[in-house]
Design a protein around this motif. Structure first.
Motif, PDB file in Angstrom:
ATOM      1  N   ARG A 591      48.104  38.153  39.148  1.00  0.00           N
ATOM      2  CA  ARG A 591      48.279  37.159  38.089  1.00  0.00           C
ATOM      3  C   ARG A 591      48.271  35.743  38.666  1.00  0.00           C
ATOM      4  N   LEU A 592      48.964  35.565  39.813  1.00  0.00           N
ATOM      5  CA  LEU A 592      49.010  34.227  40.413  1.00  0.00           C
ATOM      6  C   LEU A 592      47.626  33.770  40.848  1.00  0.00           C
ATOM      7  N   GLU A 595      45.628  32.749  37.866  1.00  0.00           N
ATOM      8  CA  GLU A 595      46.059  31.467  37.301  1.00  0.00           C
ATOM      9  C   GLU A 595      45.487  30.285  38.082  1.00  0.00           C
ATOM     10  N   HIS A 602      42.134  37.360  43.957  1.00  0.00           N
ATOM     11  CA  HIS A 602      42.325  38.264  42.830  1.00  0.00           C
ATOM     12  C   HIS A 602      41.703  39.627  43.115  1.00  0.00           C
TER      13      HIS A 602
END
Length: 810
Positions: A591-592, A595, A602
């Motif tokens: 998720r980080l 973002e 990812h």
């Protein structure tokens, strides 16, 4: 000076009064209303400050008249610090000087106590004496040889006197028997050579009233009388070699036993035996000699806890046993309630005039200031063992000075050497004593400065180690520490340092976290990731990575947090075997990265979730996620696609499709760029997996060939985790094949996995050895190997559960 002013005057007077009255120590104790141990310690001069009431009760029991009673009280002056008593302060204990030549001697008041002085007997064996079989056999062997001198040394309260007295009593077969002198090396004033010679000459038959006045003259008379005799001489509680040397016989057939807290390194030609802690079994026996065994058995777990905190120290165990024996209404748990608080533990370890703290204090006060400071500050470091480098840091000293301080503390018997070269530890109770002294004698700023020197040097050296175990990730922050104390000329030397210091390194990182030094934590943890990748079981990596994640959040760096969450998840999966806890760390990293728009990050996080799902047994989900990761890598042209492919192969094999898995892994090997260079370790990983596929598909010969190649790769790369994995898989495949290599490979696998602390793979190796034993018809060996495998098998992930199923199926 009069012989009455000798430090052992009370002991000598009391012994002679008791013998003149025809009483045993037990009879005198009963008549005086004292414990037999108290009377025994008084006669041996072991009570530093006997209470006046105690002396009065003894005098009453002996029915002494006013003059004799006054004499008995006068003999206690040295111990109470009254005029004429011993000086106080640190450093060597005071010694008594010889009389001034030509000066008149004060009359020997002891001479009139009894017409004939009896030889000082050996102290009685403690009724609770237990264990020490090996040490006794060694000492008795020494006493069988003419002219031997043996020093039994060790820390305070370890039972040196009990051992040498027991050995002398067992070996007392020489014509002239045994002579015993208590040299009182831990008393406020040690027995002078002059006083010891007076006792020995009297024991050898010389009229005390005709003793020469000077030490040299007494020594000459002593040598004349020992010549031609055959006996054992026991010199208990020696202060140093200077005190002992004039007492050693010359001529005749003498065997000498000496006890001391010091090694007496200056005593040339002596044999030495260091006494260590009692085993847990012997400690339990000692307690059971003092306390009803049924009472201990009723609280077995709490008794084990009591034994643990006493650390095998007989003095502490006897004090605990005495407190329980004298208080039948107490439970073991009640005593433990008083001892669990480490800040008050030493307060609870006393019984009458005997206490652990006092025993440590004597040795501590004999040290010079620098060794005292070192002991205090080492006690602040919560490590299982230390080395001279740590000692140098706490003192801010150079290595040569630190080595000299180490030698002084070791000579005082306050260090316990460990199996590792050059490392040592402090007894747990001595650690508490050292912490007390640190808080009483050092200011807060001095303590903190010492701890900071240790912390920064440790972390600097840990990062120096990692240069031999690089990662393919560029460092994210600059390393902020001073130059390390050590440099390493090989990966082996670097690894040996880290393995020896891993508990200290974890302490240093924890302390850094407590100080909220986020940049420093991140620098260290990022540096050690290459080491963690190869040596899964070397340290508590998941704890370190958790601290680094917190530091990244504190620094408000999402990219760092994501990177370190993946490292944490990796440690939870492969080291801690807790894949369910690893999964949310990787998901948060995904998720980080999403973002902040980091596509490679990812994709890698997506791949890392595959291992967590797979090891949790969620195979369909893992397969879908692995194929997604492969797609993400392929879209970017990233070689991570090859790594994703071998994850796909692992899942296919566990889904019962080993042929498909083998094809995936063969294709991965073919597509891997630079397999003999920068991707050599990855080629070994894929080869290992291909070997598993072939074994599952029944191609055992092909599997052995592939696994041997992968093993050679990992050996060349000094990759211990890969070596352990290949050996475990190879041993099982060879056993299934019926190969004679199975036992040798399985044995190596057990040994290496044990060294690495890799319990799951060690369980697999025991399983393979069991298979080999069964194939050879060795039924008992087969059963024992599988019992070992069951004991070590962890079922927290899919591999462990699979092995448990094999063991259950038989």
């Amino acid at each position: 000076m009069s012989d009455l002013d000798e430090p052992d005057a009370l002991a000598a007077l009391l012994r002679r009064y008791r013998q003149a009255a025809g009483l045993s120590q037990r009879q005198l104790a009963e008549s005086a209303g004292l414990g037999e141990r108290t009377v025994r310690d008084l006669e041996r001069g072991r009570v530093a400050r006997p209470q006046r009431a105690t002396v009065d009760r003894v005098a009453d029991a002996l029915r002494l008249g006013p003059a004799d009673r006054a004499l008995l009280h006068r003999s206690t002056a040295n111990r109470r610090g009254e005029p004429g008593g011993a000086a106080t302060g640190d450093g060597p204990l005071p010694r008594d000087p010889d009389p001034v030549p030509g000066a008149p001697l004060i009359p020997d008041l002891l001479a009139g106590v009894a017409d004939r002085t009896a030889r000082v007997p050996l102290p009685a064996d403690p009724p609770d004496f237990t264990g020490r079989d090996a040490e006794l056999q060694e000492l008795i062997g020494h006493l069988g040889s003419t002219g031997t001198t043996t020093v039994v040394y060790g820390p305070p309260g370890i039972g040196k006197t009990s051992v040498i007295v027991r050995a002398a009593r067992v070996a007392a077969t020489l014509p002239d028997g045994v002579f015993f002198v208590d040299l009182r090396g831990t008393a406020a004033r040690a027995t002078s050579v002059r006083g010891a010679l007076a006792q020995l000459l009297t024991d050898l038959g010389m009229d005390r009233r005709r003793l020469p006045g000077g030490t040299a003259e007494r020594r000459a008379c002593y040598l004349e009388r020992v010549a031609g005799r055959s006996a054992i001489l026991v010199l208990d509680n020696a202060l140093d070699a200077e005190q002992v040397l004039p007492l050693l016989p010359a001529g005749g057939d003498w065997r000498v036993l000496i006890s001391s807290r010091r090694r007496l390194a200056d005593l040339a030609g002596a044999r030495r035996l260091r006494l260590g802690a009692l085993s847990d079994e012997d400690a339990r026996h000692l307690l059971a000699e003092m306390v009803n065994p049924a009472r201990l058995a009723a609280e077995s777990g709490t008794t084990d806890e009591l034994i643990h905190i006493c650390g095998g120290l007989p003095l502490a165990l006897r004090i605990a046993g005495s407190r329980l024996a004298s208080r039948p209404g107490w439970t073991v748990g009640g005593l433990m309630d008083r001892l669990r608080d480490t800040r008050r533990r030493l307060d609870g370890l006393y019984a009458g005039d005997v206490e652990v703290r006092a025993a440590f204090t004597v040795s501590y006060r004999q040290l010079a200031p620098a060794p005292q400071a070192a002991l205090r500050r080492l006690a602040l470091l919560p490590w299982p063992a230390y080395n001279v480098a740590a000692l140098a840091d706490v003192l801010d000293a150079d290595p040569e000075a630190a080595t000299a301080v180490h030698a002084a503390i070791a000579e005082a018997g306050l260090l316990t050497p460990t199996a590792a070269d050059g490392r040592f530890r402090l007894h747990d109770l001595l650690v508490l004593f050292g912490q007390e002294r640190a808080h009483d004698e050092d200011d807060a700023a001095g303590r903190e400065a010492a701890l900071e020197r240790v912390r920064t040097r440790l972390l600097a050296t840990a990062v120096a180690v990692t240069s031999w175990f690089p990662t393919n990730r560029a460092p994210v922050v600059r390393f902020p520490f001073p130059e390390p104390r050590q440099v390493f000329d090989s990966a082996r030397a670097a690894l040996d340092w880290f393995e020896a210091e891993r508990y200290a390194v974890v302490w240093a990182v924890r302390r850094t976290a407590e100080q909220h030094r986020a940049e420093e934590i991140i620098a260290v943890v990022e540096a050690v990731r290459g080491l963690a990748d190869r040596h899964h079981h070397l340290a508590a990596w998941h704890e370190l990575f958790r601290l680094a994640v917190d530091a990244a959040r504190e620094a408000n760096s999402p990219a760092l947090e994501a990177t370190l969450r993946n490292a944490l998840g990796f440690a939870l999966k492969y080291q801690a075997r807790r894949p369910e806890e690893a999964l949310p760390e990787h998901e948060q990293a995904r998720r980080l990265y999403a973002e902040i728009g980091d596509r490679p990050g990812h994709a890698w996080s997506t791949l890392y979730t595959v291992g967590a799902l797979h090891r949790s047994g969620r195979l369909p989900e893992a397969l879908d996620r692995a194929r997604l990761a492969a797609t993400l890598f392929a879209e970017m042209g990233d070689e991570g696609a090859v790594v994703a492919s071998y994850a796909v192969g692992d899942i296919l094999r566990d889904l019962g499709r080993p042929v498909e898995a083998a094809e995936v892994h063969r294709r991965g090997l073919a597509e891997l760029p630079d397999p003999a260079g920068r991707n050599r370790v990855r080629s070994g990983m894929i080869g290992y997996r291909l070997g598993l596929d072939l074994t599952a598909a029944g191609d055992l010969t092909g599997a052995v060939e592939v696994l041997d190649r992968a093993l050679a790769t990992f050996r060349a790369e000094h990759h211990p985790t890969g070596i352990a994995e290949c050996l475990g898989a190879l041993s099982e495949t060879l056993a299934l094949l019926g190969s004679p290599r199975a036992v040798a490979v399985g044995t190596e696998a057990v040994r290496i996995c044990h060294e690495f602390g890799d319990l799951p793979r060690q369980a697999q190796a025991w399983y393979a050895l069991g298979l080999a034993a069964r194939a050879e018809g060795r039924t008992d060996d087969h059963a024992q190997c599988w019992e070992q495998a069951r004991a070590l098998c962890e079922t927290t992930d899919v591999e462990g559960r699979r092995l448990a199923e094999k063991l259950a199926q038989g």
